[in-house]
Design a protein around this motif. Sequence first.
Motif, mmCIF file in Angstrom:
data_model
loop_
_atom_site.group_PDB
_atom_site.id
_atom_site.type_symbol
_atom_site.label_atom_id
_atom_site.label_comp_id
_atom_site.label_asym_id
_atom_site.label_seq_id
_atom_site.Cartn_x
_atom_site.Cartn_y
_atom_site.Cartn_z
ATOM 1 N N VAL A 48 30.600 98.893 115.703
ATOM 2 C CA VAL A 48 30.245 100.123 114.998
ATOM 3 C C VAL A 48 29.713 101.172 115.970
ATOM 4 O O VAL A 48 30.145 102.329 115.981
ATOM 5 C CB VAL A 48 29.197 99.841 113.896
ATOM 6 C CG1 VAL A 48 28.625 101.155 113.365
ATOM 7 C CG2 VAL A 48 29.820 99.047 112.756
ATOM 8 N N ASN A 51 32.470 102.501 118.130
ATOM 9 C CA ASN A 51 33.384 103.381 117.393
ATOM 10 C C ASN A 51 32.792 104.759 117.182
ATOM 11 O O ASN A 51 33.461 105.777 117.367
ATOM 12 C CB ASN A 51 33.746 102.748 116.042
ATOM 13 C CG ASN A 51 34.671 101.560 116.192
ATOM 14 O OD1 ASN A 51 35.433 101.468 117.152
ATOM 15 N ND2 ASN A 51 34.598 100.623 115.258
ATOM 16 N N VAL A 52 31.517 104.783 116.764
ATOM 17 C CA VAL A 52 30.863 106.077 116.529
ATOM 18 C C VAL A 52 30.781 106.863 117.827
ATOM 19 O O VAL A 52 31.051 108.075 117.864
ATOM 20 C CB VAL A 52 29.465 105.871 115.918
ATOM 21 C CG1 VAL A 52 28.718 107.205 115.830
ATOM 22 C CG2 VAL A 52 29.576 105.246 114.532
ATOM 23 N N GLU A 55 34.204 108.215 118.819
ATOM 24 C CA GLU A 55 34.620 109.310 117.954
ATOM 25 C C GLU A 55 33.882 110.603 118.296
ATOM 26 O O GLU A 55 34.421 111.697 118.183
ATOM 27 C CB GLU A 55 34.372 108.958 116.482
ATOM 28 C CG GLU A 55 35.228 107.821 115.943
ATOM 29 C CD GLU A 55 36.675 108.236 115.728
ATOM 30 O OE1 GLU A 55 36.964 109.436 115.771
ATOM 31 O OE2 GLU A 55 37.517 107.339 115.513
ATOM 32 N N LEU A 278 32.882 107.821 111.244
ATOM 33 C CA LEU A 278 32.963 106.390 110.969
ATOM 34 C C LEU A 278 33.629 106.150 109.611
ATOM 35 O O LEU A 278 34.455 105.245 109.456
ATOM 36 C CB LEU A 278 31.569 105.768 110.989
ATOM 37 C CG LEU A 278 31.495 104.249 110.723
ATOM 38 C CD1 LEU A 278 32.227 103.483 111.823
ATOM 39 C CD2 LEU A 278 30.045 103.776 110.621
ATOM 40 N N TYR A 281 37.237 106.686 110.058
ATOM 41 C CA TYR A 281 37.803 105.566 110.821
ATOM 42 C C TYR A 281 38.090 104.374 109.906
ATOM 43 O O TYR A 281 39.154 103.736 110.007
ATOM 44 C CB TYR A 281 36.837 105.166 111.934
ATOM 45 C CG TYR A 281 37.130 103.810 112.539
ATOM 46 C CD1 TYR A 281 38.171 103.640 113.440
ATOM 47 C CD2 TYR A 281 36.350 102.697 112.196
ATOM 48 C CE1 TYR A 281 38.454 102.390 113.990
ATOM 49 C CE2 TYR A 281 36.616 101.446 112.739
ATOM 50 C CZ TYR A 281 37.662 101.301 113.629
ATOM 51 O OH TYR A 281 37.944 100.069 114.161
#
Length: 346
Positions: A48, A51-52, A55, A278, A281
């Motif tokens: 997580v 990913n954040v 991004e 997120l 995503y």
Amino acid sequence: MSMLVLGLLFTVVTLVIMFSGMPIAFSLGSVALLFMYLFMPASALDTVTQNVYEEMASITLLSIPLFILKGSAIGKSRAGQDLYTALHVWMGRIPGGLGVANVFACALFAAMAGSGPATYSAIGSAGIITASGTLGILLPPSITMILYAVAAEQSLGRLFLAGIGPGLLLVAIFAAYTVWRFRGELARGTIPHTTETFSMSEKLAVLLRVLPFVILLIGVMVALYCGYATPSEMAGLSAVLALAMIYGIWKPKDLAPTMSSTLKESTMLMFIIGMSLLFSYVMSDLHISQSAAQWIVELHLSRWALFAAILFLVIVLGFFLPPVSIILMTAPIILTPLKAAGFDLV
């Protein structure tokens, strides 16, 4: 579970959590984490943070805190009052000159601050002023356009250029409406007819007070559109110029209120952006956004019917959500059908 059921469940859960009163960032983040836990591999939760970060690791997003710093410095100065005073003095003889001056003051302030809320909080908050304050999302530099550039993967410079025409058109429409409405009320005798005159020395004196704002505005526009600076570099340049030329900060105690408000607003906005990304995503990984976009395309609506439907959707969402969330949540779904229908995403 079918894609239709999964998509409906995702939508319902999102609406329920949002209407529970939970802040937007926490709402979107909670929905994303819940569906990652239930429908994605267990290893997804371990990534997580990554990913954040990935991004949000965009050079374009870097300009947002800098533009907020510039807007905060301008908002804590006399910029709004000085701009209004100068325009009122020069437009005093125009019918409805008070309202027209407010419209132009809002337009110029928006072009410097890049934010609608900052504009109508600095100039005022009623009627024509509130409407004109929204010019902050069109006239460059615009924080909203920065977010759209990231979501749609479009050139920020082209978006800034594209916003000038519609922004100036709205300025002209608002000003024309103000003059028309003033003349109508004057003819009905509902307002007194007063004419305030100013000498040339008074007019020149107020121009000197707004000279720093004009220099800042022209300098930023020249640096951006002549290719001397990228949008992110322009954001840093304009923030420094705003602090040095407009707010006149020379001591740490004077700088503290501006930095504090910038930090609070930037943190709030970036947290919403991170959770929205997120959220998007997860929608993409579960193929919800792709399936929704494909379903819209397969409806075979005419391009203008599609455009009207999307506008209606965005307007309804605007009743409940800020522009940041709307752009980042809907972009994966609506941009594909718009592009397929032949619309230029800029």
